[in-house]
Design a protein around this motif. Sequence first.
Motif: not given
Length: 419
Positions: A288-297
């Motif tokens: 599945k595709k999970y969005p990363l937190p802004p810091l990790f992005q």
Amino acid sequence: LEKRLCELDLRSDLDVPDIPPPTDSTPEILKKALSGLSARWKNWWIRGILSLAMISGFFLVIYLGSFMLMLLVLSIQVKCYHEIITIGYRVYHSYDLPWFRSLSWYFLLCVNYFFYGETVADYFATFVQRREQLQFLIRYHRFISFALYLTGFCMFVLSLVKKHYRLQFYMFAWTHVTLLITVTQSHLVIQNLFEGMIWFLVPISSVICNDIAAYIFGFFFGKTPLIKLSPKKTWEGFIGGFFSTVVFGFIFSYFLAQHQYFVCPVEYNSETNRFVTECEPSELFQIKKYPLPPLFQAVLGWETVNMYPFQLHSIALSTFASLIGPFGGFFASGFKRAFKIKDFADTIPGHGGIMDRFDCQYLMATFVHVYITSFIRGPNPSKLLKQLLILQPEQQLSVYKTLKSHLIEKGILQPSLRV
């Protein structure tokens, strides 16, 4: 005088004699090869070599399949039980009182008969249905189990000896606590295995990884003592073991989740008389595709990441294995200090007894079982169908009519037209 002697005798029941330490079982070849090293580095190499040997053996058993893993769990359970009971027997035997050893092993058989009988009834229903003798044993399984235990209970009462009652009841409790620690927990290990081999391998491997990583970090960087019960344990080892275990569990889960052999529930095929691990993997084991937190992005430059949902659960399992699991080892350390022994036995050179290696595993098994039943497991149609097939034909027909009426009321089935 007689009253005073009786008081002294009762007081002696509480004394714990010194138990001689286990002899060194290190092979002579290994001793000669490491003879030039200091005691610290010698222990490092012995533990390392034996750890690699045990891990290799464990992977071999995994390759041989689920049934061999169950036999391995049973063998470890019996050996752990033997090591703990032997410590009690050394204390108990000094009074030359009857039946303790025989009763201890009898109670082990009774409890295993109960738990494994429950497993057979749950997972081998189709196999049992074809054999009339087994049907009788399963139908009255709990009554038979209770009768067997009651026999042992009566034998214990008949074995009571005047002036040693307190010691004998102490050892009776010793036996039952040992059964609770070993048999009950090993039963949960097998229950976890039936949910899918991944629920067996990831928790066990996480505990092993944490033990090795904590030892390595503590060996090279350890300076701050962690707990008085285990003077060699350090905060550096504890923290290093935690991060290493979480990373290991996350990566190890990724590789296991790709194979049906590891993710499918273990089921018994009565037609081929074999355990099978074939299924359509559940959503836990589908990418599945999970969005990363802004810091990790910002750091990685990725907005999303593809992974298996089970990997998120592996973080919870690894966290428990590294933060709470070690308390099983601390508990065992306190137990050994209470009886003035270094290890439970000398089965594995550099490691001690089997119980010394599996003191954290039993605590982990309970957590995994609770975790599965609380957050993972839903209704199991396959298991329910097996139970329905055991019913008498008229009972099956009654269930069919009730289910049909329910589905018609919900609009899932159309009522049949009658002419």
